[in-house]
Design a protein around this motif. Sequence first.
Motif, PDB file in Angstrom:
ATOM      1  N   TYR A  70      21.373  27.997  -0.629  1.00 52.04           N
ATOM      2  CA  TYR A  70      21.063  28.999   0.390  1.00 52.04           C
ATOM      3  C   TYR A  70      22.343  29.321   1.145  1.00 52.04           C
ATOM      4  O   TYR A  70      23.039  28.423   1.616  1.00 52.04           O
ATOM      5  N   GLU A  71      22.639  30.605   1.244  1.00 49.41           N
ATOM      6  CA  GLU A  71      23.902  31.051   1.841  1.00 49.41           C
ATOM      7  C   GLU A  71      23.720  31.712   3.203  1.00 49.41           C
ATOM      8  O   GLU A  71      24.688  31.972   3.891  1.00 49.41           O
ATOM      9  N   GLY A  72      22.479  32.022   3.577  1.00 50.52           N
ATOM     10  CA  GLY A  72      22.218  32.649   4.861  1.00 50.52           C
ATOM     11  C   GLY A  72      20.788  33.163   4.916  1.00 50.52           C
ATOM     12  O   GLY A  72      19.946  32.785   4.109  1.00 50.52           O
ATOM     13  N   PHE A  73      20.559  34.059   5.865  1.00 50.62           N
ATOM     14  CA  PHE A  73      19.215  34.613   6.045  1.00 50.62           C
ATOM     15  C   PHE A  73      19.310  35.901   6.849  1.00 50.62           C
ATOM     16  O   PHE A  73      20.333  36.200   7.472  1.00 50.62           O
ATOM     17  N   MET A  74      18.217  36.656   6.810  1.00 51.10           N
ATOM     18  CA  MET A  74      18.112  37.820   7.678  1.00 51.10           C
ATOM     19  C   MET A  74      16.683  37.923   8.185  1.00 51.10           C
ATOM     20  O   MET A  74      15.745  37.433   7.545  1.00 51.10           O
ATOM     21  N   GLY A  75      16.562  38.557   9.350  1.00 49.96           N
ATOM     22  CA  GLY A  75      15.260  38.814   9.940  1.00 49.96           C
ATOM     23  C   GLY A  75      15.238  40.233  10.469  1.00 49.96           C
ATOM     24  O   GLY A  75      16.163  40.656  11.160  1.00 49.96           O
ATOM     25  N   TYR A  76      14.197  40.973  10.121  1.00 59.86           N
ATOM     26  CA  TYR A  76      14.092  42.355  10.572  1.00 59.86           C
ATOM     27  C   TYR A  76      12.650  42.673  10.910  1.00 59.86           C
ATOM     28  O   TYR A  76      11.724  41.978  10.488  1.00 59.86           O
ATOM     29  N   GLU A  77      12.474  43.743  11.688  1.00 55.63           N
ATOM     30  CA  GLU A  77      11.150  44.122  12.161  1.00 55.63           C
ATOM     31  C   GLU A  77      10.938  45.617  11.990  1.00 55.63           C
ATOM     32  O   GLU A  77      11.649  46.426  12.597  1.00 55.63           O
ATOM     33  N   HIS A  78       9.963  45.974  11.157  1.00 56.94           N
ATOM     34  CA  HIS A  78       9.579  47.381  10.995  1.00 56.94           C
ATOM     35  C   HIS A  78       8.839  47.839  12.251  1.00 56.94           C
ATOM     36  O   HIS A  78       8.152  47.044  12.903  1.00 56.94           O
ATOM     37  N   GLY A  79       8.977  49.121  12.581  1.00 55.29           N
ATOM     38  CA  GLY A  79       8.242  49.687  13.702  1.00 55.29           C
ATOM     39  C   GLY A  79       8.683  49.167  15.051  1.00 55.29           C
ATOM     40  O   GLY A  79       7.920  49.186  16.008  1.00 55.29           O
ATOM     41  N   TYR A  80       9.908  48.694  15.144  1.00 59.62           N
ATOM     42  CA  TYR A  80      10.430  48.157  16.406  1.00 59.62           C
ATOM     43  C   TYR A  80      10.401  49.237  17.487  1.00 59.62           C
ATOM     44  O   TYR A  80      10.048  48.982  18.625  1.00 59.62           O
ATOM     45  N   GLU A  81      10.819  50.425  17.101  1.00 57.28           N
ATOM     46  CA  GLU A  81      10.673  51.643  17.894  1.00 57.28           C
ATOM     47  C   GLU A  81      10.096  52.670  16.927  1.00 57.28           C
ATOM     48  O   GLU A  81      10.050  52.440  15.722  1.00 57.28           O
ATOM     49  N   ASP A  82       9.709  53.815  17.436  1.00 56.70           N
ATOM     50  CA  ASP A  82       9.152  54.855  16.577  1.00 56.70           C
ATOM     51  C   ASP A  82      10.140  55.194  15.456  1.00 56.70           C
ATOM     52  O   ASP A  82      11.284  55.568  15.719  1.00 56.70           O
ATOM     53  N   GLY A  83       9.717  55.003  14.202  1.00 61.84           N
ATOM     54  CA  GLY A  83      10.542  55.336  13.048  1.00 61.84           C
ATOM     55  C   GLY A  83      11.735  54.420  12.829  1.00 61.84           C
ATOM     56  O   GLY A  83      12.630  54.743  12.061  1.00 61.84           O
ATOM     57  N   THR A  84      11.724  53.261  13.485  1.00 64.52           N
ATOM     58  CA  THR A  84      12.919  52.405  13.502  1.00 64.52           C
ATOM     59  C   THR A  84      12.615  50.962  13.119  1.00 64.52           C
ATOM     60  O   THR A  84      11.688  50.351  13.646  1.00 64.52           O
ATOM     61  N   THR A  85      13.429  50.442  12.204  1.00 67.19           N
ATOM     62  CA  THR A  85      13.434  49.017  11.878  1.00 67.19           C
ATOM     63  C   THR A  85      14.608  48.387  12.601  1.00 67.19           C
ATOM     64  O   THR A  85      15.706  48.935  12.601  1.00 67.19           O
ATOM     65  N   LYS A  86      14.376  47.236  13.227  1.00 66.18           N
ATOM     66  CA  LYS A  86      15.476  46.529  13.886  1.00 66.18           C
ATOM     67  C   LYS A  86      15.883  45.337  13.031  1.00 66.18           C
ATOM     68  O   LYS A  86      15.061  44.498  12.667  1.00 66.18           O
ATOM     69  N   LEU A  87      17.171  45.299  12.696  1.00 66.14           N
ATOM     70  CA  LEU A  87      17.751  44.133  12.041  1.00 66.14           C
ATOM     71  C   LEU A  87      18.098  43.161  13.169  1.00 66.14           C
ATOM     72  O   LEU A  87      19.085  43.345  13.873  1.00 66.14           O
ATOM     73  N   HIS A  88      17.245  42.178  13.379  1.00 61.73           N
ATOM     74  CA  HIS A  88      17.435  41.233  14.478  1.00 61.73           C
ATOM     75  C   HIS A  88      18.532  40.230  14.171  1.00 61.73           C
ATOM     76  O   HIS A  88      19.230  39.787  15.068  1.00 61.73           O
ATOM     77  N   ARG A  89      18.637  39.872  12.894  1.00 58.25           N
ATOM     78  CA  ARG A  89      19.607  38.826  12.545  1.00 58.25           C
ATOM     79  C   ARG A  89      19.941  38.872  11.070  1.00 58.25           C
ATOM     80  O   ARG A  89      19.076  39.067  10.229  1.00 58.25           O
ATOM     81  N   ILE A  90      21.211  38.710  10.827  1.00 59.72           N
ATOM     82  CA  ILE A  90      21.676  38.484   9.458  1.00 59.72           C
ATOM     83  C   ILE A  90      22.896  37.576   9.608  1.00 59.72           C
ATOM     84  O   ILE A  90      23.857  37.923  10.287  1.00 59.72           O
ATOM     85  N   TYR A  91      22.791  36.402   9.045  1.00 69.43           N
ATOM     86  CA  TYR A  91      23.865  35.421   9.168  1.00 69.43           C
ATOM     87  C   TYR A  91      24.139  34.771   7.824  1.00 69.43           C
ATOM     88  O   TYR A  91      23.214  34.462   7.075  1.00 69.43           O
TER      89      TYR A  91
END
Length: 167
Positions: A70-91
Motif C-alpha cells: 500500500y502506497e497511500g490513499f485518497m478520500g473524496y465526497e460527491h455532492g459536497y457542494e452543488d455539482g462538486t466533488t471534494k477531494l478531502h485527502r490524497i496522500y
Amino acid sequence: MKLIEAKTEDIPLIQNLARRSWETAYAGIISDEQIDYMLGEMYSANEISKHLENPDYHYYLIFDEGNDSYEGFMGYEHGYEDGTTKLHRIYLLPESKGKGFGKGALDFLKKKLCESSDHRIILNVNKENNARKFYESQGFKIYNELVLDIGNGFVMDDYVMEFLIHR
C-alpha cells in the motif's frame, strides 16, 4: 497500481499511511504539535468510520501490485457542494512520490466524477505544500484562499483549487 475501496477493517492502515505521509509532507510547514493534533482529529477511528458510513464519501487505498504494498490513499465526497466533488485527502508515502500513483489516483477520481452528476473537483492545499505544483500540473487552478481556525490554537492556511470536467 490498483485502487481498492477501503472498509472499516482498513482504518488502522489508513491511520498508519496518514501518519507516515504527513511526517514528511508537512515537515517544516506546520509544527509537530499541529501535525499530531490534525491527525488525531481528522484520522481518529471515529472520524474515519463516519466517512465510511456516508454513502457519498469514498476512501480508496492505493496499492502497488508490483511491490505488493500500500502506497497511500485518497478520500473524496460527491455532492459536497452543488455539482462538486471534494477531494478531502490524497496522500502518498514519501518513497512512492514521483511514480505515477498520484496521477493515477486523480485520473481514477476524474472517471468517477464522470459517472456522477458532479462536474467539478475542489481541494484545499496548504500554501507551502509542494503538492500545489502537482495539482497545477494535473489541470487544477487556484480560485480562492482560506485561513481556517481548526481549534487548539491552530489554523490551516490553504489555497482552494478546482478542476472542471468538460463533458
